[in-house]
Every structure is written in C-alpha cells, then in structure tokens.
Write a protein that holds these residues in place. Structure first.
Motif, PDB file in Angstrom:
ATOM      1  N   CYS A  42       0.853  -1.194   0.000  1.00  0.00           N
ATOM      2  CA  CYS A  42       0.000   0.000   0.000  1.00  0.00           C
ATOM      3  C   CYS A  42       0.885   1.238   0.000  1.00  0.00           C
ATOM      4  O   CYS A  42       1.753   1.373   0.857  1.00  0.00           O
ATOM      5  CB  CYS A  42      -0.892  -0.013   1.236  1.00  0.00           C
ATOM      6  SG  CYS A  42      -1.939   1.436   1.400  1.00  0.00           S
ATOM      7  N   ASN A  43       0.645   2.144  -0.953  1.00  0.00           N
ATOM      8  CA  ASN A  43       1.430   3.382  -0.981  1.00  0.00           C
ATOM      9  C   ASN A  43       0.561   4.647  -0.927  1.00  0.00           C
ATOM     10  O   ASN A  43       1.050   5.746  -1.136  1.00  0.00           O
ATOM     11  CB  ASN A  43       2.361   3.412  -2.190  1.00  0.00           C
ATOM     12  CG  ASN A  43       1.621   3.548  -3.502  1.00  0.00           C
ATOM     13  OD1 ASN A  43       0.397   3.476  -3.562  1.00  0.00           O
ATOM     14  ND2 ASN A  43       2.375   3.752  -4.562  1.00  0.00           N
ATOM     15  N   VAL A  56      -1.361   8.197   9.555  1.00  0.00           N
ATOM     16  CA  VAL A  56      -0.981   7.315   8.465  1.00  0.00           C
ATOM     17  C   VAL A  56       0.535   7.422   8.280  1.00  0.00           C
ATOM     18  O   VAL A  56       1.056   8.501   8.038  1.00  0.00           O
ATOM     19  CB  VAL A  56      -1.716   7.704   7.160  1.00  0.00           C
ATOM     20  CG1 VAL A  56      -1.242   6.845   5.992  1.00  0.00           C
ATOM     21  CG2 VAL A  56      -3.222   7.590   7.345  1.00  0.00           C
ATOM     22  N   LEU A  58       3.665   5.902   6.130  1.00  0.00           N
ATOM     23  CA  LEU A  58       4.050   5.145   4.942  1.00  0.00           C
ATOM     24  C   LEU A  58       5.497   4.676   5.085  1.00  0.00           C
ATOM     25  O   LEU A  58       6.374   5.461   5.462  1.00  0.00           O
ATOM     26  CB  LEU A  58       3.877   5.999   3.688  1.00  0.00           C
ATOM     27  CG  LEU A  58       2.400   6.296   3.412  1.00  0.00           C
ATOM     28  CD1 LEU A  58       2.113   7.765   3.593  1.00  0.00           C
ATOM     29  CD2 LEU A  58       2.015   5.817   2.052  1.00  0.00           C
ATOM     30  N   ALA A  84       7.031   4.290  -1.081  1.00  0.00           N
ATOM     31  CA  ALA A  84       6.309   3.537  -0.048  1.00  0.00           C
ATOM     32  C   ALA A  84       5.935   2.142  -0.551  1.00  0.00           C
ATOM     33  O   ALA A  84       5.527   1.961  -1.686  1.00  0.00           O
ATOM     34  CB  ALA A  84       5.060   4.285   0.379  1.00  0.00           C
ATOM     35  N   SER A  86       4.407  -0.096   2.162  1.00  0.00           N
ATOM     36  CA  SER A  86       3.316  -0.460   3.063  1.00  0.00           C
ATOM     37  C   SER A  86       2.898   0.761   3.870  1.00  0.00           C
ATOM     38  O   SER A  86       3.582   1.780   3.886  1.00  0.00           O
ATOM     39  CB  SER A  86       3.729  -1.602   3.997  1.00  0.00           C
ATOM     40  OG  SER A  86       4.784  -1.210   4.845  1.00  0.00           O
ATOM     41  N   THR A  87       1.752   0.620   4.537  1.00  0.00           N
ATOM     42  CA  THR A  87       1.183   1.727   5.302  1.00  0.00           C
ATOM     43  C   THR A  87       0.722   1.237   6.664  1.00  0.00           C
ATOM     44  O   THR A  87       0.096   0.192   6.770  1.00  0.00           O
ATOM     45  CB  THR A  87      -0.023   2.334   4.545  1.00  0.00           C
ATOM     46  OG1 THR A  87       0.425   2.812   3.282  1.00  0.00           O
ATOM     47  CG2 THR A  87      -0.649   3.471   5.324  1.00  0.00           C
ATOM     48  N   GLU A  89      -1.685   2.287   9.772  1.00  0.00           N
ATOM     49  CA  GLU A  89      -2.746   3.172  10.240  1.00  0.00           C
ATOM     50  C   GLU A  89      -2.773   3.056  11.762  1.00  0.00           C
ATOM     51  O   GLU A  89      -2.958   1.957  12.302  1.00  0.00           O
ATOM     52  CB  GLU A  89      -4.079   2.774   9.616  1.00  0.00           C
ATOM     53  CG  GLU A  89      -4.073   2.961   8.111  1.00  0.00           C
ATOM     54  CD  GLU A  89      -5.394   2.646   7.434  1.00  0.00           C
ATOM     55  OE1 GLU A  89      -5.563   3.071   6.276  1.00  0.00           O
ATOM     56  OE2 GLU A  89      -6.261   1.996   8.052  1.00  0.00           O
TER      57      GLU A  89
END
Length: 110
Positions: A42-43, A56, A58, A84, A86-87, A89
């Motif tokens: 995930c970017n 968030v 990154l 990025a 991964s992310t 949260e």
C-alpha cells in the motif's frame, strides 16, 4: 549515522489480502486506541466511510518511514508515494506521541 528504531506498543493487525486491504478500518464506529493496521502492499490511503481520524505512516520495504500524515480526517485521500511499500494506520496523535519521524525504522509486534 544509525537510524532511530521505534517499536510500536500496539497490537498490529495485518491487511495483506485484497479484501482486508480494501476494507481497512472503514465502517468502524469507534476510533482505534491500542491497535493499528499494517496494509501490505500500500502506498496511499483513502478515508472514505471512516468515522474518525488516524495517523498514516508510509514505509518502504525496509520499514523506514518515508512519509507521515498526522490526524488524517475522514473523507480525505493521500497521494501515492513512489518510495512507499506499506502503510501503518495508527491512532490519531500516536505518531507524534511515539516520536515517529521520516527516517525512523518501525518494528511491529504482530
């Protein structure tokens, strides 16, 4: 120079399938407090159908922080970040509270 390593004090859930990445934290009624969501790959993220703000973070493939969005509010989106992979949260305000900055290395307890 050695990079600062941050070990997250939260339970981190992994979102590494299409459905888990798509759903993320959408439709949850209460803000997250002692947990986080790690979305791989995930970017960028969207905050559609969210009811609370989040931080968030990154990360690149080595879990180095490449960008941070503090207290991202519902119905906002982030632009894709080329570096990025991964992310994370996290609860709103936790990036600042934990001293997470660009360049830090993140360790997650999954």
């Amino acid at each position: 120079m050695q990079k600062k390593i941050i070990t997250l004090p939260y339970q981190i859930n992994m979102a590494d399938t299409f459905f888990k990445r798509f759903k993320g934290l959408m439709f949850r009624k209460n803000p997250i407090t002692n947990e986080g969501l790690w979305i791989v790959p995930c970017n960028a993220v969207h905050m559609f159908f969210m009811k609370f703000p989040i931080d968030v973070v990154l990360l690149d493939k080595q879990n180095e922080v490449v960008e941070i969005h503090h207290t991202l509010r519902p119905w906002r989106i982030t632009k894709p970040v080329k570096e990025a992979y991964s992310t994370l949260e996290l609860p709103a305000g936790s990036a600042e509270e934990l001293g997470i900055n660009v360049g830090c290395i993140i360790k997650c307890l999954i």
